[in-house]
Design a protein around this motif. Sequence first.
Motif, PDB file in Angstrom:
ATOM      1  N   LEU A  13      12.792  44.945   0.736  1.00 21.02           N
ATOM      2  CA  LEU A  13      11.784  44.647  -0.284  1.00 21.02           C
ATOM      3  C   LEU A  13      10.426  44.371   0.365  1.00 21.02           C
ATOM      4  CD1 LEU A  13      13.872  42.254  -2.575  1.00 21.02           C
ATOM      5  CD2 LEU A  13      13.677  44.749  -2.693  1.00 21.02           C
ATOM      6  N   ARG A  14      10.432  43.595   1.441  1.00 17.03           N
ATOM      7  CA  ARG A  14       9.169  43.289   2.122  1.00 17.03           C
ATOM      8  C   ARG A  14       8.537  44.549   2.702  1.00 17.03           C
ATOM      9  NH1 ARG A  14      12.130  38.505   3.490  1.00 17.03           N
ATOM     10  NH2 ARG A  14      12.972  39.502   5.367  1.00 17.03           N
ATOM     11  N   SER A  15       9.377  45.477   3.168  1.00 14.69           N
ATOM     12  CA  SER A  15       8.832  46.710   3.753  1.00 14.69           C
ATOM     13  C   SER A  15       8.151  47.571   2.690  1.00 14.69           C
ATOM     14  CB  SER A  15       9.940  47.504   4.453  1.00 14.69           C
ATOM     15  OG  SER A  15      10.816  48.107   3.524  1.00 14.69           O
ATOM     16  N   ILE A  16       8.622  47.487   1.446  1.00 11.80           N
ATOM     17  CA  ILE A  16       7.968  48.217   0.356  1.00 11.80           C
ATOM     18  C   ILE A  16       6.530  47.739   0.221  1.00 11.80           C
ATOM     19  CG2 ILE A  16       7.918  48.522  -2.157  1.00 11.80           C
ATOM     20  CD1 ILE A  16      11.006  48.361  -2.091  1.00 11.80           C
ATOM     21  N   ILE A  17       6.354  46.419   0.171  1.00 17.91           N
ATOM     22  CA  ILE A  17       5.018  45.862  -0.007  1.00 17.91           C
ATOM     23  C   ILE A  17       4.148  46.119   1.221  1.00 17.91           C
ATOM     24  CG2 ILE A  17       3.715  43.755  -0.452  1.00 17.91           C
ATOM     25  CD1 ILE A  17       5.465  44.799  -2.794  1.00 17.91           C
ATOM     26  N   THR A  18       4.713  45.928   2.399  1.00 20.02           N
ATOM     27  CA  THR A  18       3.953  46.156   3.637  1.00 20.02           C
ATOM     28  C   THR A  18       3.462  47.598   3.720  1.00 20.02           C
ATOM     29  OG1 THR A  18       5.229  44.458   4.801  1.00 20.02           O
ATOM     30  CG2 THR A  18       4.046  46.057   6.150  1.00 20.02           C
ATOM     31  N   SER A  19       4.335  48.538   3.391  1.00 20.26           N
ATOM     32  CA  SER A  19       3.958  49.953   3.437  1.00 20.26           C
ATOM     33  C   SER A  19       2.851  50.259   2.437  1.00 20.26           C
ATOM     34  CB  SER A  19       5.178  50.833   3.150  1.00 20.26           C
ATOM     35  OG  SER A  19       6.147  50.718   4.161  1.00 20.26           O
ATOM     36  N   LEU A  20       2.976  49.727   1.226  1.00 20.25           N
ATOM     37  CA  LEU A  20       1.960  49.983   0.197  1.00 20.25           C
ATOM     38  C   LEU A  20       0.612  49.394   0.602  1.00 20.25           C
ATOM     39  CD1 LEU A  20       4.097  49.328  -3.003  1.00 20.25           C
ATOM     40  CD2 LEU A  20       3.126  51.526  -2.296  1.00 20.25           C
ATOM     41  N   GLU A  21       0.623  48.198   1.172  1.00 21.59           N
ATOM     42  CA  GLU A  21      -0.631  47.583   1.604  1.00 21.59           C
ATOM     43  C   GLU A  21      -1.291  48.406   2.714  1.00 21.59           C
ATOM     44  OE1 GLU A  21       0.268  42.873   0.620  1.00 21.59           O
ATOM     45  OE2 GLU A  21       0.762  43.675   2.610  1.00 21.59           O
ATOM     46  N   LYS A  22      -0.480  48.931   3.606  1.00 25.19           N
ATOM     47  CA  LYS A  22      -1.028  49.751   4.691  1.00 25.19           C
ATOM     48  C   LYS A  22      -1.621  51.047   4.145  1.00 25.19           C
ATOM     49  CE  LYS A  22       0.197  51.697   9.193  1.00 25.19           C
ATOM     50  NZ  LYS A  22       1.295  51.856  10.200  1.00 25.19           N
ATOM     51  N   ILE A  23      -0.902  51.672   3.208  1.00 25.02           N
ATOM     52  CA  ILE A  23      -1.404  52.912   2.613  1.00 25.02           C
ATOM     53  C   ILE A  23      -2.689  52.647   1.846  1.00 25.02           C
ATOM     54  CG2 ILE A  23      -0.898  54.716   0.921  1.00 25.02           C
ATOM     55  CD1 ILE A  23       2.099  54.286   1.688  1.00 25.02           C
ATOM     56  N   ALA A  24      -2.752  51.514   1.146  1.00 29.43           N
ATOM     57  CA  ALA A  24      -3.951  51.170   0.383  1.00 29.43           C
ATOM     58  C   ALA A  24      -5.165  51.015   1.290  1.00 29.43           C
ATOM     59  CB  ALA A  24      -3.714  49.885  -0.408  1.00 29.43           C
TER      60      ALA A  24
END
Length: 200
Positions: A107-118
């Motif tokens: 779950l944390r990796s989902i958010i981390t990945s999205l923040e990086k892409i953003a």
Amino acid sequence: MNATPDGGDAAATRIPAPLVRDYRHIGGIESIEVDGTRYFFGYDFSEDLVVSPLISDNELMSVFAETHMEQRDGRHDRKYWRELVDGSLESSELAEPESCSFESEQLRSIITSLEKIAETGVPAPDFIYPYHLRFLLSSAGQWKEQFTATAEGIRAIKGTESPSEGNTLEQIARDVLRETRNAMSAAGGNWAEVFDGLAR
């Protein structure tokens, strides 16, 4: 000296409130696993609604269902519901068994990945945001958030197609983060607490 209740009697003293209180739901019992803990919940299939908090105690789930749920042929006792609770360990009417287990690290990796892409606009080919997770969070929040941008943008996030005209990968990632926050805010009971790996 008062006797301490045990088993079903103890469970009956701490029945959680249903997520939707308007009426007794016709439904069944589903379960998922989060970080190795099995959680049960009531589900109204006709309304596509999660109707209970996540409950880790088999007996308490049975008591909740006896109190707040029924089947098409009417109300049933705790023993009947306990069989459905136990059966949910082996099968689901909502998803394949392999789709019913989640880890906070995932779950944390989902958010981390999205923040990086953003921030970077660089796609993440290995990005996975399980459909069943999004479905359950939407249902637990009475569909106030339906993850529309996520469904439309996930291939762009993975880099398998380009963003739609007038959109950017950064904006898609921000939209998915926004939908996630909305879903977590709308989810009833303890759903957001159990899935707090998605909270940032």
